[in-house]
Design a protein around this motif. Structure first.
Motif, PDB file in Angstrom:
ATOM      1  N   GLU A  26      21.625  68.536  71.136  1.00  0.00           N
ATOM      2  CA  GLU A  26      20.725  67.956  72.140  1.00  0.00           C
ATOM      3  C   GLU A  26      21.320  68.091  73.548  1.00  0.00           C
ATOM      4  OE1 GLU A  26      19.675  63.929  71.099  1.00  0.00           O
ATOM      5  OE2 GLU A  26      19.281  64.508  69.013  1.00  0.00           O
ATOM      6  N   ILE A  27      22.607  67.822  73.677  1.00  0.00           N
ATOM      7  CA  ILE A  27      23.268  67.918  74.980  1.00  0.00           C
ATOM      8  C   ILE A  27      23.322  69.374  75.437  1.00  0.00           C
ATOM      9  CG2 ILE A  27      25.405  67.480  76.255  1.00  0.00           C
ATOM     10  CD1 ILE A  27      25.907  65.151  74.260  1.00  0.00           C
ATOM     11  N   PHE A  28      23.527  70.296  74.498  1.00  0.00           N
ATOM     12  CA  PHE A  28      23.579  71.727  74.842  1.00  0.00           C
ATOM     13  C   PHE A  28      22.247  72.182  75.428  1.00  0.00           C
ATOM     14  CE2 PHE A  28      23.165  76.265  73.622  1.00  0.00           C
ATOM     15  CZ  PHE A  28      24.189  76.771  74.402  1.00  0.00           C
ATOM     16  N   ASP A  29      21.150  71.668  74.910  1.00  0.00           N
ATOM     17  CA  ASP A  29      19.829  71.996  75.462  1.00  0.00           C
ATOM     18  C   ASP A  29      19.756  71.579  76.931  1.00  0.00           C
ATOM     19  OD1 ASP A  29      17.044  72.873  75.203  1.00  0.00           O
ATOM     20  OD2 ASP A  29      16.556  70.733  75.392  1.00  0.00           O
ATOM     21  N   VAL A  30      20.266  70.399  77.251  1.00  0.00           N
ATOM     22  CA  VAL A  30      20.302  69.922  78.635  1.00  0.00           C
ATOM     23  C   VAL A  30      21.255  70.794  79.457  1.00  0.00           C
ATOM     24  CG1 VAL A  30      20.891  67.955  80.121  1.00  0.00           C
ATOM     25  CG2 VAL A  30      19.703  67.570  77.938  1.00  0.00           C
ATOM     26  N   TYR A  31      22.407  71.127  78.895  1.00  0.00           N
ATOM     27  CA  TYR A  31      23.404  71.995  79.554  1.00  0.00           C
ATOM     28  C   TYR A  31      22.746  73.310  80.003  1.00  0.00           C
ATOM     29  CZ  TYR A  31      27.473  75.203  79.616  1.00  0.00           C
ATOM     30  OH  TYR A  31      28.412  76.146  79.949  1.00  0.00           O
ATOM     31  N   GLN A  32      21.978  73.917  79.104  1.00  0.00           N
ATOM     32  CA  GLN A  32      21.312  75.183  79.441  1.00  0.00           C
ATOM     33  C   GLN A  32      20.229  74.992  80.499  1.00  0.00           C
ATOM     34  OE1 GLN A  32      20.251  76.633  75.406  1.00  0.00           O
ATOM     35  NE2 GLN A  32      21.544  78.395  75.921  1.00  0.00           N
ATOM     36  N   LYS A  33      19.475  73.912  80.412  1.00  0.00           N
ATOM     37  CA  LYS A  33      18.422  73.652  81.402  1.00  0.00           C
ATOM     38  C   LYS A  33      19.021  73.434  82.788  1.00  0.00           C
ATOM     39  CE  LYS A  33      14.985  71.878  78.211  1.00  0.00           C
ATOM     40  NZ  LYS A  33      14.330  70.703  77.652  1.00  0.00           N
ATOM     41  N   ILE A  34      20.135  72.718  82.860  1.00  0.00           N
ATOM     42  CA  ILE A  34      20.800  72.506  84.151  1.00  0.00           C
ATOM     43  C   ILE A  34      21.232  73.846  84.732  1.00  0.00           C
ATOM     44  CG2 ILE A  34      22.842  71.544  85.279  1.00  0.00           C
ATOM     45  CD1 ILE A  34      22.629  69.205  83.220  1.00  0.00           C
ATOM     46  N   GLN A  35      21.825  74.706  83.898  1.00  0.00           N
ATOM     47  CA  GLN A  35      22.269  76.028  84.371  1.00  0.00           C
ATOM     48  C   GLN A  35      21.085  76.818  84.935  1.00  0.00           C
ATOM     49  OE1 GLN A  35      21.559  79.308  82.978  1.00  0.00           O
ATOM     50  NE2 GLN A  35      22.821  80.216  84.559  1.00  0.00           N
ATOM     51  N   GLN A  36      19.968  76.806  84.220  1.00  0.00           N
ATOM     52  CA  GLN A  36      18.788  77.557  84.657  1.00  0.00           C
ATOM     53  C   GLN A  36      18.232  77.017  85.972  1.00  0.00           C
ATOM     54  OE1 GLN A  36      16.247  77.150  81.228  1.00  0.00           O
ATOM     55  NE2 GLN A  36      17.560  78.444  79.965  1.00  0.00           N
ATOM     56  N   ARG A  37      18.302  75.718  86.161  1.00  0.00           N
ATOM     57  CA  ARG A  37      17.745  75.118  87.374  1.00  0.00           C
ATOM     58  C   ARG A  37      18.674  75.230  88.572  1.00  0.00           C
ATOM     59  NH1 ARG A  37      14.985  70.710  83.765  1.00  0.00           N
ATOM     60  NH2 ARG A  37      13.075  71.824  83.357  1.00  0.00           N
ATOM     61  N   LEU A  38      19.984  75.250  88.328  1.00  0.00           N
ATOM     62  CA  LEU A  38      20.926  75.379  89.440  1.00  0.00           C
ATOM     63  C   LEU A  38      21.106  76.833  89.888  1.00  0.00           C
ATOM     64  CD1 LEU A  38      23.783  72.852  88.592  1.00  0.00           C
ATOM     65  CD2 LEU A  38      22.008  72.650  90.331  1.00  0.00           C
ATOM     66  N   LYS A  39      20.863  77.772  89.011  1.00  0.00           N
ATOM     67  CA  LYS A  39      21.078  79.188  89.333  1.00  0.00           C
ATOM     68  C   LYS A  39      20.398  79.614  90.637  1.00  0.00           C
ATOM     69  CE  LYS A  39      20.466  83.856  87.621  1.00  0.00           C
ATOM     70  NZ  LYS A  39      20.169  84.713  86.478  1.00  0.00           N
ATOM     71  N   PRO A  40      19.126  79.283  90.845  1.00  0.00           N
ATOM     72  CA  PRO A  40      18.495  79.704  92.118  1.00  0.00           C
ATOM     73  C   PRO A  40      19.199  79.129  93.355  1.00  0.00           C
ATOM     74  CG  PRO A  40      16.820  78.961  90.565  1.00  0.00           C
ATOM     75  CD  PRO A  40      18.160  78.629  89.960  1.00  0.00           C
ATOM     76  N   LEU A  41      19.733  77.924  93.242  1.00  0.00           N
ATOM     77  CA  LEU A  41      20.436  77.315  94.375  1.00  0.00           C
ATOM     78  C   LEU A  41      21.719  78.079  94.701  1.00  0.00           C
ATOM     79  CD1 LEU A  41      20.019  73.546  93.458  1.00  0.00           C
ATOM     80  CD2 LEU A  41      18.734  74.865  95.150  1.00  0.00           C
ATOM     81  N   TYR A  42      22.414  78.534  93.675  1.00  0.00           N
ATOM     82  CA  TYR A  42      23.654  79.293  93.907  1.00  0.00           C
ATOM     83  C   TYR A  42      23.380  80.664  94.500  1.00  0.00           C
ATOM     84  CZ  TYR A  42      25.901  75.682  91.114  1.00  0.00           C
ATOM     85  OH  TYR A  42      26.367  74.479  90.642  1.00  0.00           O
ATOM     86  N   HIS A  43      22.158  81.140  94.384  1.00  0.00           N
ATOM     87  CA  HIS A  43      21.803  82.455  94.924  1.00  0.00           C
ATOM     88  C   HIS A  43      21.250  82.365  96.337  1.00  0.00           C
ATOM     89  CE1 HIS A  43      22.373  85.254  91.490  1.00  0.00           C
ATOM     90  NE2 HIS A  43      22.525  84.108  90.872  1.00  0.00           N
ATOM     91  N   GLN A  44      21.119  81.165  96.877  1.00  0.00           N
ATOM     92  CA  GLN A  44      20.635  81.030  98.258  1.00  0.00           C
ATOM     93  C   GLN A  44      21.764  81.228  99.229  1.00  0.00           C
ATOM     94  OE1 GLN A  44      18.635  77.241  98.675  1.00  0.00           O
ATOM     95  NE2 GLN A  44      16.829  77.970  97.619  1.00  0.00           N
TER      96      GLN A  44
END
Length: 157
Positions: A139-157
């Motif tokens: 369950e936590i890993f699912d959240v871990y992956q969602k956080i990565q997907q949502r933060l990725k665009p911010l790191y590319h700005q």
């Protein structure tokens, strides 16, 4: 939740712009929570990478953790529970030993990698996963992956 992308991430994302992050902190979190988050984040990163191998190796039975990381039974048990696979600890062995076994297989001394592993002479401490912990970590890993997907665009700005 900790993402261990201190110098970007190579596997499975191959993205040098990703960065390490702690997410979900509050005033109740102390040093021990940070330490555990780092252990869990590194284990989640291993799981993320191993999922890439699923097509080639659909059944993940057992793993051996070698070297410095294997000295921590606590961290190895977290890896074991996150992956839902048995983990053997071999802290006195390093990657050169495994490379040598692969080389001996390539030279025909051993007919398979599995035979080379069986003939390897080193002490192992075996850990089995805890089913309840594994389910919680899924369950936590699912959240871990969602956080990565949502933060990725911010790191590319």
């Amino acid at each position: 939740i900790f993402h261990p992308y201190l110098s970007g991430e190579r596997c499975p994302y191959l993205d040098s712009r990703l960065r390490a992050s702690f997410v979900g902190l509050n005033f109740n979190h102390g040093f021990n929570h940070f330490a555990r988050a780092v252990y869990e984040g590194c284990a989640f990163s291993l799981k993320d990478a191993l999922l890439m191998l699923k097509d080639m190796c659909p059944v993940l039975n057992d793993l051996t953790i070698i070297g410095g990381g294997a000295r921590s039974k606590h961290w190895c048990s977290i890896v074991c529970d996150v992956l839902g696979a048995g983990v053997a600890r071999a802290p006195e062995i390093d990657s050169a030993y495994g490379t040598a076994l692969i080389g001996l297989n390539g030279l025909g001394v051993y007919s398979t990698i599995q035979e080379a592993q069986r003939c390897a002479d080193f002490e192992k401490d075996y850990l089995s996963p805890n089913a309840n912990s594994h389910n919680l970590y899924n369950e936590i890993f699912d959240v871990y992956q969602k956080i990565q997907q949502r933060l990725k665009p911010l790191y590319h700005q």
